[in-house]
Motif scaffolding. Structure first.
Motif, PDB file in Angstrom:
ATOM      1  N   ALA A  24      18.663   3.084 -10.515  1.00 59.86           N
ATOM      2  CA  ALA A  24      18.365   2.491  -9.709  1.00 59.86           C
ATOM      3  C   ALA A  24      19.135   1.549  -8.464  1.00 59.86           C
ATOM      4  CB  ALA A  24      17.422   1.091 -10.856  1.00 59.86           C
ATOM      5  N   ALA A  25      20.244   0.906  -8.492  1.00 60.16           N
ATOM      6  CA  ALA A  25      20.238   0.674  -7.276  1.00 60.16           C
ATOM      7  C   ALA A  25      21.154   2.386  -6.088  1.00 60.16           C
ATOM      8  CB  ALA A  25      21.813   0.021  -7.595  1.00 60.16           C
ATOM      9  N   ARG A  26      20.682   3.612  -6.302  1.00 60.20           N
ATOM     10  CA  ARG A  26      21.762   3.976  -5.323  1.00 60.20           C
ATOM     11  C   ARG A  26      20.653   4.903  -4.607  1.00 60.20           C
ATOM     12  NH1 ARG A  26      23.504   8.442  -9.977  1.00 60.20           N
ATOM     13  NH2 ARG A  26      24.429   7.676 -11.726  1.00 60.20           N
ATOM     14  N   SER A  27      20.519   5.023  -3.503  1.00 59.84           N
ATOM     15  CA  SER A  27      18.718   5.940  -2.763  1.00 59.84           C
ATOM     16  C   SER A  27      19.224   7.233  -3.120  1.00 59.84           C
ATOM     17  CB  SER A  27      20.151   5.218  -1.159  1.00 59.84           C
ATOM     18  OG  SER A  27      21.037   5.713  -1.131  1.00 59.84           O
ATOM     19  N   GLY A  28      18.261   7.209  -3.045  1.00 58.89           N
ATOM     20  CA  GLY A  28      17.919   8.975  -3.093  1.00 58.89           C
ATOM     21  C   GLY A  28      17.355   9.753  -2.356  1.00 58.89           C
ATOM     22  N   PRO A  29      16.983  10.788  -2.212  1.00 59.57           N
ATOM     23  CA  PRO A  29      15.779  11.374  -1.174  1.00 59.57           C
ATOM     24  C   PRO A  29      14.246  11.128  -2.147  1.00 59.57           C
ATOM     25  CG  PRO A  29      17.152  13.403  -2.991  1.00 59.57           C
ATOM     26  CD  PRO A  29      17.723  12.101  -2.904  1.00 59.57           C
ATOM     27  N   GLY A  72      16.076  -5.383  -2.064  1.00 57.11           N
ATOM     28  CA  GLY A  72      15.560  -4.381  -3.457  1.00 57.11           C
ATOM     29  C   GLY A  72      14.739  -4.512  -4.105  1.00 57.11           C
ATOM     30  N   LEU A  73      13.412  -3.541  -4.384  1.00 57.09           N
ATOM     31  CA  LEU A  73      13.208  -3.486  -5.478  1.00 57.09           C
ATOM     32  C   LEU A  73      13.071  -1.837  -6.028  1.00 57.09           C
ATOM     33  CD1 LEU A  73      10.974  -4.629  -7.660  1.00 57.09           C
ATOM     34  CD2 LEU A  73       9.105  -4.981  -6.252  1.00 57.09           C
ATOM     35  N   THR A  74      13.383  -1.439  -6.616  1.00 54.85           N
ATOM     36  CA  THR A  74      12.892  -0.209  -7.698  1.00 54.85           C
ATOM     37  C   THR A  74      12.461  -0.451  -9.205  1.00 54.85           C
ATOM     38  OG1 THR A  74      14.986   0.817  -6.415  1.00 54.85           O
ATOM     39  CG2 THR A  74      14.122   2.136  -8.430  1.00 54.85           C
ATOM     40  N   LEU A  75      11.097   0.299  -8.777  1.00 52.24           N
ATOM     41  CA  LEU A  75      10.639   0.029 -10.545  1.00 52.24           C
ATOM     42  C   LEU A  75      10.783   2.024 -11.107  1.00 52.24           C
ATOM     43  CD1 LEU A  75       6.787  -1.194  -8.860  1.00 52.24           C
ATOM     44  CD2 LEU A  75       9.032  -2.069  -9.613  1.00 52.24           C
ATOM     45  N   LEU A  76      10.635   1.485 -12.581  1.00 54.06           N
ATOM     46  CA  LEU A  76      10.255   2.674 -13.177  1.00 54.06           C
ATOM     47  C   LEU A  76       9.087   3.069 -14.243  1.00 54.06           C
ATOM     48  CD1 LEU A  76      11.282   5.236 -14.907  1.00 54.06           C
ATOM     49  CD2 LEU A  76      12.300   3.998 -16.300  1.00 54.06           C
ATOM     50  N   ALA A  77       8.195   3.479 -13.092  1.00 58.80           N
ATOM     51  CA  ALA A  77       6.594   3.721 -13.971  1.00 58.80           C
ATOM     52  C   ALA A  77       6.397   4.487 -15.286  1.00 58.80           C
ATOM     53  CB  ALA A  77       6.010   3.243 -12.121  1.00 58.80           C
ATOM     54  N   ARG A  90       1.303  -1.181  -0.128  1.00 56.48           N
ATOM     55  CA  ARG A  90      -0.137  -0.122   0.148  1.00 56.48           C
ATOM     56  C   ARG A  90       1.007   1.241  -0.122  1.00 56.48           C
ATOM     57  NH1 ARG A  90      -5.023  -2.007  -2.062  1.00 56.48           N
ATOM     58  NH2 ARG A  90      -5.790  -3.726  -0.037  1.00 56.48           N
ATOM     59  N   GLU A  91       2.564   1.011   0.589  1.00 57.78           N
ATOM     60  CA  GLU A  91       2.994   2.497   0.944  1.00 57.78           C
ATOM     61  C   GLU A  91       4.487   1.761   0.071  1.00 57.78           C
ATOM     62  OE1 GLU A  91       4.867   5.339   4.012  1.00 57.78           O
ATOM     63  OE2 GLU A  91       2.280   4.519   4.165  1.00 57.78           O
ATOM     64  N   VAL A  92       4.988   2.871  -1.009  1.00 53.08           N
ATOM     65  CA  VAL A  92       6.289   2.803  -1.491  1.00 53.08           C
ATOM     66  C   VAL A  92       7.192   4.526  -1.274  1.00 53.08           C
ATOM     67  CG1 VAL A  92       5.012   1.504  -3.483  1.00 53.08           C
ATOM     68  CG2 VAL A  92       4.715   3.848  -3.608  1.00 53.08           C
ATOM     69  N   ARG A  93       7.510   4.349  -1.580  1.00 56.72           N
ATOM     70  CA  ARG A  93       8.575   5.633  -1.496  1.00 56.72           C
ATOM     71  C   ARG A  93       8.888   6.366  -3.417  1.00 56.72           C
ATOM     72  NH1 ARG A  93      11.561   2.018   1.184  1.00 56.72           N
ATOM     73  NH2 ARG A  93      13.218   2.168  -0.499  1.00 56.72           N
ATOM     74  N   ARG A  94       8.434   6.735  -3.403  1.00 56.36           N
ATOM     75  CA  ARG A  94       7.848   7.272  -4.213  1.00 56.36           C
ATOM     76  C   ARG A  94       9.986   9.077  -4.630  1.00 56.36           C
ATOM     77  NH1 ARG A  94       3.390  11.379  -7.657  1.00 56.36           N
ATOM     78  NH2 ARG A  94       4.555  11.181  -9.111  1.00 56.36           N
ATOM     79  N   ARG A  95      10.612   8.797  -5.990  1.00 59.68           N
ATOM     80  CA  ARG A  95      11.624   9.521  -5.557  1.00 59.68           C
ATOM     81  C   ARG A  95      11.732  10.904  -6.450  1.00 59.68           C
ATOM     82  NH1 ARG A  95      16.766   5.600  -7.640  1.00 59.68           N
ATOM     83  NH2 ARG A  95      16.368   3.480  -6.463  1.00 59.68           N
ATOM     84  N   TRP A 124       9.618   6.954 -10.254  1.00 56.47           N
ATOM     85  CA  TRP A 124      11.163   5.960  -9.715  1.00 56.47           C
ATOM     86  C   TRP A 124      10.497   5.565  -8.560  1.00 56.47           C
ATOM     87  CZ3 TRP A 124      14.843   3.685 -12.308  1.00 56.47           C
ATOM     88  CH2 TRP A 124      15.070   4.062 -13.603  1.00 56.47           C
ATOM     89  N   LEU A 125       9.690   4.194  -7.995  1.00 55.25           N
ATOM     90  CA  LEU A 125       9.271   3.873  -6.820  1.00 55.25           C
ATOM     91  C   LEU A 125       9.807   3.022  -7.007  1.00 55.25           C
ATOM     92  CD1 LEU A 125       5.513   3.507  -8.215  1.00 55.25           C
ATOM     93  CD2 LEU A 125       6.962   5.728  -7.106  1.00 55.25           C
ATOM     94  N   ASP A 126      10.423   3.271  -4.854  1.00 55.21           N
ATOM     95  CA  ASP A 126      11.537   1.970  -4.497  1.00 55.21           C
ATOM     96  C   ASP A 126      10.161   2.109  -3.385  1.00 55.21           C
ATOM     97  OD1 ASP A 126      13.802   2.593  -5.133  1.00 55.21           O
ATOM     98  OD2 ASP A 126      14.174   4.720  -3.510  1.00 55.21           O
ATOM     99  N   VAL A 127      10.748   0.101  -3.440  1.00 51.54           N
ATOM    100  CA  VAL A 127       9.467  -1.080  -2.865  1.00 51.54           C
ATOM    101  C   VAL A 127      10.191  -1.627  -1.480  1.00 51.54           C
ATOM    102  CG1 VAL A 127       7.658  -2.302  -2.670  1.00 51.54           C
ATOM    103  CG2 VAL A 127       8.118  -0.660  -5.125  1.00 51.54           C
TER     104      VAL A 127
END
Length: 891
Positions: A785-790, A866-871, A534-539, A807-810
């Motif tokens: 995708a492998a980086r962490s960012g704000p 990790g899972l990062t998505l480009l939507a 239900r919740e993701v992090r949007r870069r 870009w979404l981190d899950v």
């Protein structure tokens, strides 16, 4: 009579038998081998692996090989051993392995054989597991893989011609073979590895190769030069043995068969090819075929000595590796899942066909060498069946007497066959291999098996074990009995046991009294309900781009260094007085925006596309993001981007400056048309010469480049300009581009009395110029995708605008099985990364056709963090958005 190399021993479990025996002394092909015991002073030369008209010989013994496709490049390295052991436990003795050139050479001269690319480690694991390997290094492999494994940059050299006996191409192939062939030669059986055959090329008979003998000969010479001594083979895709091999000495022809499983004519076709290869002194090697074991049994009974169903052990198309366009419409996309219903799913779960494999393997082990050396014959009397069956009855005649008769049941209801004047039950969907008139002395049983209507899966002193799901009729020395399933009887002093197929697949041993011991049935996996995210992090940040310069015309992505990934094209142009644009040669996915208006994605494999811009006059910005789904793996002339070696990118965007109907005033040549030539509308000539070609000619003029649009094309037709070589125009792309000037156009089509209803339109064009380009190859995207960012936390659902990217981190909870990720979404294209690698892509909503496995899931392997998505929001019937992500534990 030798009972066979793999005879079932009741004193040992079937799981303990060695399917890949090691010689007593390391032995290279053609070396001396000293026998033990009474023959200790005698030596003889034994080729470790050879083929002849009787079959495949390994260490001097005949082998019938059941072979499962298993591809290291479609699995995480952590799962290689498990999958190999799974194939081994199925009873198959061999795996065939493609080696994709462009998987190991990711850019010109940049080689990698590490991590998931460590094919040497994979082959060593296969050897440890006890499996033979048929290695298939190409250079072309097909396999629904990006470009059929031919590197994308080959298409940048306009003089290089792929899959030809051509110097520039063979120089590139030599570089690949110099890397991979020593690796295979080092792991040939039996000295250091499992490789028993090496396949050159793949289904060359589908391709228009000008010098087949020269091309295949060059590949053969390279293999021999690198020390490959096991048999070299080349497979035909549609039965053209010479087309696949060039009839080159030292290259054994093999066959790929993909029949309708319910066809009654499989045996007739296969027997023909068995005869053709026998004339060449080699056995029938079926290097690819369907996965159903009823069909495999029919191939066996028709004379096949190698049976390699494709694809028994399924996998995944990670990242940007799928091909495009192999599946007939033409043109579609291959899915992230790579699964055609084999006995193991993409996630590693066993299907019911797995047990069928185990039963067939036990049949081969039980009959052993006498089955391997058996010759295909027509049954003395074709069994009379009250169910649909084969049109030709196939049987195998044993060298020491007796035969096996295949009786395929192609229907859905229980049936009866008359075999040797005896009525027997046959289960629907089965193909029992019925023994007739077989002496049983090899097992210490001094009787003749006159008839057995089921598979013999084990034999020992005084015991015969059959597998069947219907009662079995057994006749021993004239004494007849019908034995129910799960029962045992004594007949002519022999204990006859009938096991249901599910138990026969798990048979471990048989006691002297006929009591069968089987392993426990595998527990079905516990089902778990999907978990909603239900919740993701949007870069906040977007992925960077690498500037790729300014260009007069839009260049290909490959020329920008993007062999997998995507690129951006931007320009500003004046559309005053322009009502439409024409896009030609675009591939694979074009997200186009004109004057701020986002258009639905264009994914038509290079076909010309008209774009309405009447509502965007004046000077406007044009932007296009072009994504490579994959390069064509099959040479399909119907669309430009489906040709082998075709490049990817925006193609050419044209302003349409004018249109004119040019359907009239075509002169007619051919049939009985006299001189002067009659004038007709295009396609309007009438004659009784139906289907004969008729040619229509006309002069067209344009001061600028132009495009001739032939409306109403159904069947392919030929178009020649100014007397030049004709090109074929197909219904999928009925366009002909013309340079500026005056041209004589000739259209040749098969005559139809009612007329094809053609209409011709000439569009005058002006190219859109001055493009600024940027590149995002797959490595750049994976690094980002492998980086962490704000980022900010957002709750789903998430709404996107058409053309918008985010870009979404899950966060994924730990799972030893990994996860299948399903999207509850509309009009969204999603690319996923995990463990530093792109795992795959999913497109929801309006989309092109997909083939392969499940197109709606992403698989995150266990241990890939990790899972990062480009939507990406996609213009279409619905508003783009992601409602929920569902996590499923694969079973």
């Amino acid at each position: 009579m030798e009972p066979g190399h793999g005879r079932f021993d009741p004193a040992r479990g079937a799981d303990d038998r060695r399917l890949l025996p090691r010689p007593e002394v390391p032995l290279r092909n053609g070396h001396q081998r000293r026998k033990r015991g009474s023959e200790v002073n005698r030596t003889e030369t034994i080729e470790a692996v050879r083929v002849d008209g009787r079959g495949v010989w390994i260490d001097g013994s005949p082998r019938t090989l059941l072979c499962a496709s298993l591809f290291y490049f479609r699995l995480p390295r952590e799962q290689w051993r498990e999958r190999l052991e799974q194939v081994r436990a199925s009873g198959y003795t061999c795996v065939d392995v493609y080696l994709p050139w462009n998987f190991h050479e990711s850019a010109p001269g940049r080689w990698s054989f590490e991590g998931r690319r460590d094919v040497a480690a994979f082959l060593d694991l296969a050897h440890e597991t006890g499996l033979y390997v048929i290695a298939r290094p190409g250079p072309y492999i097909c396999s629904e893989w990006d470009g059929g494994a031919l590197p994308a940059w080959l298409g940048l050299d306009t003089e290089l011609r792929v899959r030809q006996n051509e110097t520039r191409y063979l120089e590139r192939v030599t570089a690949w073979f110099d890397q991979v062939l020593p690796l295979l030669a080092e792991r040939q059986y039996p000295a250091n590895g499992p490789v028993v055959m090496v396949q050159l090329e793949n289904e060359l008979d589908f391709f228009d190769c000008e010098d087949r003998a020269g091309y295949v000969g060059a590949l053969r010479d390279a293999a021999l030069g690198h020390g490959v001594t096991v048999p070299l083979i080349a497979c035909s895709g549609q039965g053209d043995l010479a087309g696949a091999t060039g009839d080159v000495d030292g290259v054994v022809p093999a066959c790929n068969f993909y029949p309708d499983d319910d066809s009654p004519d499989i045996e007739a076709e296969v027997r023909r090819y068995a005869g053709l290869v026998a004339e060449r002194g080699v056995p029938l090697l079926i290097t690819e075929t369907n996965r159903r074991h009823r069909t495999l049994r029919r191939l066996l009974a028709s004379g096949a000595k190698l049976i390699a169903p494709y694809l028994q052990s399924s996998g995944w198309n990670f990242g940007y590796t799928p091909s495009t366009g192999n599946w007939g419409r033409p043109g579609n996309f291959m899915s992230h899942g790579y699964d055609f219903g084999g006995y193991v799913t993409s996630t590693g779960a066993r299907r019911p066909e797995y047990a069928e494999a185990q039963v067939l393997a036990r049949v081969l082990d039980t009959w052993g060498a006498q089955l391997t050396l058996a010759e295909p014959v027509l049954a003395d009397e074709r069994p009379a069946c009250d169910f649909p069956t084969s049109s030709v009855s196939a049987a195998l005649a044993f060298p020491e007497g007796g035969r096996l008769v295949a009786v395929p049941h192609l229907g859905a209801d229980p049936g009866t066959a008359i075999v040797g004047d005896v009525p027997v039950a046959v289960a629907p969907g089965s193909c029992p291999l019925m023994a007739m008139d077989v002496p049983l002395g090899a097992w210490g049983i001094d009787v003749t098996l006159t008839l057995a209507s089921a598979d013999l899966v084990a034999a020992a002193d005084g015991v015969l074990v059959f597998s069947s799901d219907v009662p079995v009729t057994v006749v021993l020395d004239g004494t007849r009995a019908e034995v129910p399933v799960s029962e045992r009887v004594t007949l002519a002093g022999v204990t006859v046991v009938v096991l249901p197929s599910a138990e026969a697949a798990r048979l471990r041993s048989v006691d002297a009294d006929g009591a069968a011991r089987v392993t426990d049935a595998p527990r079905p996996p516990a089902e778990s309900a999907p978990t909603a995210v239900r919740e993701v992090r949007r870069r906040f940040d977007a992925a960077p781009e690498e500037p790729a310069g300014r260009h007069t015309l839009a260049p290909s992505l490959e020329s920008l260094g993007v062999y997998r990934g995507r690129g951006a094209y931007r320009t500003t142009t004046d559309l005053t007085g322009v009502d439409e644009l024409l896009l030609t040669g675009a591939a694979d996915i074009v997200d186009l925006s004109v004057g701020g208006r986002t258009h639905p994605p264009i994914a038509e494999f290079g076909a010309a596309r008209r774009i309405d811009v009447r509502d965007v006059p004046g000077s406007v910005a044009i932007e296009a993001v072009v994504e490579i789904w994959g390069h064509a793996n099959f040479d399909d002339a119907r669309l430009p981007a489906l040709r082998m070696g075709a490049l990817r990118g925006l193609g050419t965007l044209w302003k349409v400056r004018g249109t004119a109907d040019v359907s009239a005033l075509w002169t007619v040549d051919g049939h009985w048309a006299g001189n002067p030539s009659p004038t007709r509308v295009l396609g309007g000539w009438s004659s009784t010469r139906v289907a004969e070609p008729v040619t229509y000619c006309r002069t067209v003029r344009s001061p600028t480049p132009s495009a001739l649009h032939l409306h109403g094309v159904i069947e392919p037709l030929r178009v020649s300009v100014d007397g030049g070589a004709p090109e074929t125009v197909h219904t999928e792309n009925p366009w002909v581009l013309l340079p500026a000037g005056t041209h004589r156009v000739a259209v040749t089509l098969a005559h139809h009395p009612s007329g094809p209803g053609l209409r011709a339109e000439l569009l005058t064009l002006e190219a859109v110029r001055d493009w600024s380009c940027a590149a995002q190859n797959d490595e750049l995207l994976a690094d980002f995708a492998a980086r962490s960012g704000p980022a900010e936390s957002v709750r789903l659902p998430l709404t996107l605008k058409p053309g918008e990217e985010t870009w979404l981190d899950v966060d994924l909870p730990p799972s030893p099985e990994g996860y299948l990720v399903r999207l509850d979404a509309t009009q969204v294209r999603v690319t996923g990364w995990a463990g530093g690698e792109c795992v795959g892509r999913v497109w929801t909503g309006d989309r092109p056709a997909f083939s392969g496995g499940d197109p709606d899931t992403l698989w995150i392997p266990p241990g890939w963090p990790g899972l990062t998505l480009l939507a990406q929001g996609v213009e279409g019937r619905d508003a783009p958005g992601i409602r929920t992500l569902w996590l499923e534990v694969p079973t």
